[in-house]
Design an enzyme around this catalytic site. Structure first.
Site, PDB file in Angstrom:
ATOM      1  N   HIS A 196       5.250  -9.347   2.678  1.00 35.04           N
ATOM      2  CA  HIS A 196       6.431  -9.152   3.504  1.00 35.04           C
ATOM      3  C   HIS A 196       7.088 -10.184   3.933  1.00 35.04           C
ATOM      4  CE1 HIS A 196       3.957  -5.047   4.363  1.00 35.04           C
ATOM      5  NE2 HIS A 196       4.607  -5.217   3.135  1.00 35.04           N
ATOM      6  N   LYS A 208       4.968 -16.590  11.724  1.00 33.60           N
ATOM      7  CA  LYS A 208       3.458 -15.813  12.284  1.00 33.60           C
ATOM      8  C   LYS A 208       2.505 -16.695  12.293  1.00 33.60           C
ATOM      9  CE  LYS A 208       5.402 -11.707   9.496  1.00 33.60           C
ATOM     10  NZ  LYS A 208       5.354 -10.790   8.470  1.00 33.60           N
ATOM     11  N   TYR A 249      -1.186 -10.745  14.983  1.00 33.74           N
ATOM     12  CA  TYR A 249       0.193 -11.699  14.559  1.00 33.74           C
ATOM     13  C   TYR A 249       0.617 -12.025  15.862  1.00 33.74           C
ATOM     14  CZ  TYR A 249       0.555  -8.353  10.528  1.00 33.74           C
ATOM     15  OH  TYR A 249       0.011  -7.660   9.455  1.00 33.74           O
ATOM     16  N   ASP A 289       4.938  -0.993  -0.677  1.00 34.73           N
ATOM     17  CA  ASP A 289       4.316  -2.214  -1.474  1.00 34.73           C
ATOM     18  C   ASP A 289       4.072  -1.890  -2.940  1.00 34.73           C
ATOM     19  OD1 ASP A 289       4.639  -3.536   1.135  1.00 34.73           O
ATOM     20  OD2 ASP A 289       2.363  -3.360   1.355  1.00 34.73           O
TER      21      ASP A 289
END
Length: 184
Positions: free
Chosen positions: A61, A70, A130, A166
C-alpha cells in the site's frame, strides 16, 4: 540508537537502545532530535496499530498524492516487512528492502514517502505499529499486487491470507498514478 543503511538509501533500519534487567526492559520508540539527525524530520500526525494472524499479508500500500512516511515496528510477534520504491524516475524504482521485525530485536523500519509498504506475519499473531507523518486518506490509497513478478519479493509464503482489495491489486507497471521522484 543504531541506524543501519539499506540498499535503498532513504529506507532505514533503526535499532533503538534497549535498557533491561530481570524485571523487563525500557526503550524509547521515538525521540525527535535523534530521528531528525537521521533525516526523519516531518512531524508524526497519526499512530496506528494492527493485529494479524499467521500468514496474513497486508500490502503493498501507498498513498498518492497525499503521501505518508511510516516508522513501523512490531510490539508482539514477528513479520517480514517490505518497502518498495514506487517513485517514477527514481534510480531505485521497483527495488525493495525486506527486513524481519519482531518483539525481540525491536527494530524499526523507516518507510519514506513514495514507497509502497507491506508485511507478512511469521508468528501466530503480530501487533504491528505505525507512526505516520500524514493522515490516512482512502481516496489517495493505491495498492500494488503483493506477488508482482517484476518486484521479485521473496515473501517466503505461497498462499497468504489477503484482503479482497489486496488479492485483486494491479501490477506496478499498470498503475498510472505513481509519485514522482523528487516531488514527495
Amino acid at each position: 540508537m543504531n541506524v543501519i543503511s539499506t540498499a535503498i538509501p532513504e529506507v532505514l533500519i533503526i535499532e533503538p537502545r534497549i535498557v533491561g534487567d530481570s524485571r523487563g526492559f525500557f526503550l524509547e520508540t521515538y525521540q525527535l532530535e535523534r530521528y531528525t539527525t537521521h533525516g526523519i524530520s516531518r512531524p508524526f500526525v497519526q499512530d496506528n496499530l494492527s493485529r494479524s494472524g499467521r500468514d496474513v499479508l497486508r500490502g503493498l500500500h501507498f498513498q498518492n498524492p497525499m503521501s505518508q512516511g511510516k516508522l513501523v515496528s512490531v510490539a508482539r510477534g514477528r513479520v517480514l516487512d517490505v518497502a518498495v520504491d514506487v517513485r517514477h524516475g527514481s534510480p531505485t524504482f521497483g527495488r525493495h528492502v525486506a527486513v524481519e521485525l519482531d518483539d525481540e530485536n525491536r527494530r524499526q523500519l523507516w518507510v519514506p514517502r513514495g514507497f509502497a509498504h507491506g508485511f507478512v506475519v511469521l508468528s501466530d499473531t503480530a501487533d504491528f505499529s505505525y507512526k505516520c507523518d500524514n493522515n490516512y486518506s482512502p481516496k489517495d490509497e493505491i495498492v500494488v499486487r503483493w506477488n508482482d513478478p517484476d518486484l521479485a519479493i521473496a515473501w517466503g509464503i505461497d498462499n497468504p491470507s489477503l484482503s479482497a482489495r489486496d488479492s485483486t491489486a494491479p501490477l506496478l507497471k499498470d498503475i498510472a498514478r505513481l509519485p514522482r521522484y523528487g516531488e514527495v
